[in-house]
Design an enzyme around this catalytic site. Structure first.
Site, PDB file in Angstrom:
ATOM      1  N   ASP A  57       0.860  -1.179   0.000  1.00  0.00           N
ATOM      2  CA  ASP A  57       0.000   0.000   0.000  1.00  0.00           C
ATOM      3  C   ASP A  57       0.898   1.231   0.000  1.00  0.00           C
ATOM      4  OD1 ASP A  57      -1.651   2.165   0.680  1.00  0.00           O
ATOM      5  OD2 ASP A  57      -2.924   0.950   1.976  1.00  0.00           O
ATOM      6  N   TYR A 159     -10.366  14.454  -6.851  1.00  0.00           N
ATOM      7  CA  TYR A 159      -9.308  14.035  -7.777  1.00  0.00           C
ATOM      8  C   TYR A 159      -8.454  15.226  -8.208  1.00  0.00           C
ATOM      9  CZ  TYR A 159      -7.184  11.752 -11.862  1.00  0.00           C
ATOM     10  OH  TYR A 159      -6.310  11.235 -12.790  1.00  0.00           O
TER      11      TYR A 159
END
Length: 253
Positions: A57, A159
């Site tokens: 991750d 985003y």
């Protein structure tokens, strides 16, 4: 900087831009450490020659640090490409209510904090390596932003904010790491033909293609990978954000 005979670390390597980049770097003679989540790696199957998938991750200090040690310094890590990211679509206000904070924070955590996490830990490793040339160059880090960093569309608030942050830290990182002989550049892709976009169907893809001035088509993941190799081999490119978008300037929606 020569690609062959080095180690490259690519995040988000199991699909899309990351997969194309990992494949081309391996083809060009690099040993590639491909980081991605285990669920994504499981969908790939056997890696191609020269690629080693590692479940990690990008937001985890421990997992990224462990991945950077897996080549045991031979060959040295000279290139890092940050491709891992997510792209949720939510308006600040919609018929479903207000944009939830968790989605916004998660997007920034993966796209921006994750990119910084990999950048900082990779830079620490690169700084301890011997230079590759007389100028003292030790490595290159390429981050992935988006044209949404400049022209975020309706529903891209999280985003666009995350990718704007990636663009914003590029020049500062390049200046910070200049003393260590590490270059930092950013690629801001436009609309790329990934499996996610292809799933929207031919009509949507045709409409998106028509919005690009020239070439009037979607970009290909292998073109992103090609740009990564060009940046690696062009030693004077540093602190830059390069738009790969066919002269596209995104409209509101």
């Amino acid at each position: 900087m020569q690609i062959a005979g080095t180690t490259a670390l690519v995040t988000g390597a199991a699909s899309g831009l990351g997969a194309a980049t990992a494949a081309l770097l391996a083809e060009r003679g690099a040993t590639v450490l491909g980081l991605d989540l285990q669920a994504s790696i499981d969908k790939v199957g056997e890696p191609a020659a020269g690629i080693r998938y590692i479940a990690a991750d990008v937001t985890s200090e421990e997992q990224v640090a462990a991945a950077l040690k897996l080549n045991d310094g031979e060959p040295p890590i000279r290139l890092v490409v940050n491709c891992a990211g997510i792209a949720p679509a939510k308006r600040v206000l919609s018929g479903k209510g207000v944009h939830d904070l968790e989605t916004f924070q998660r997007t920034l955590n993966i796209n921006l904090v994750g990119t910084f996490n990999v950048l900082r830990l990779a830079a620490e490793v690169m700084a301890e390596q011997e230079p590759v040339d007389e100028s003292g160059q030790r490595g290159l880090i390429v981050n992935t932003a988006s044209v949404a960093a400049y022209e975020g569309q309706i529903g891209q608030i999280a985003y666009a904010a995350s990718k704007g942050g990636v663009v914003g830290m590029g020049i500062t990182a390049a200046r910070d790491l200049a003393r260590n002989g590490i270059r930092v550049n950013t690629i801001a892709p436009g609309i790329v033909a990934t499996p996610l976009l292809e799933a929207l169907g031919p009509e949507v893809n045709a409409s998106l293609s028509a919005s690009v001035p020239f070439p009037a088509r979607l970009a290909r993941p292998d073109e992103f990978a090609q740009l990564v190799t060009m940046i690696a081999e062009h030693d004077y490119l540093n602190g830059e954000t390069i738009r790969m978008d066919g002269a596209l300037r995104m409209g509101p929606k």
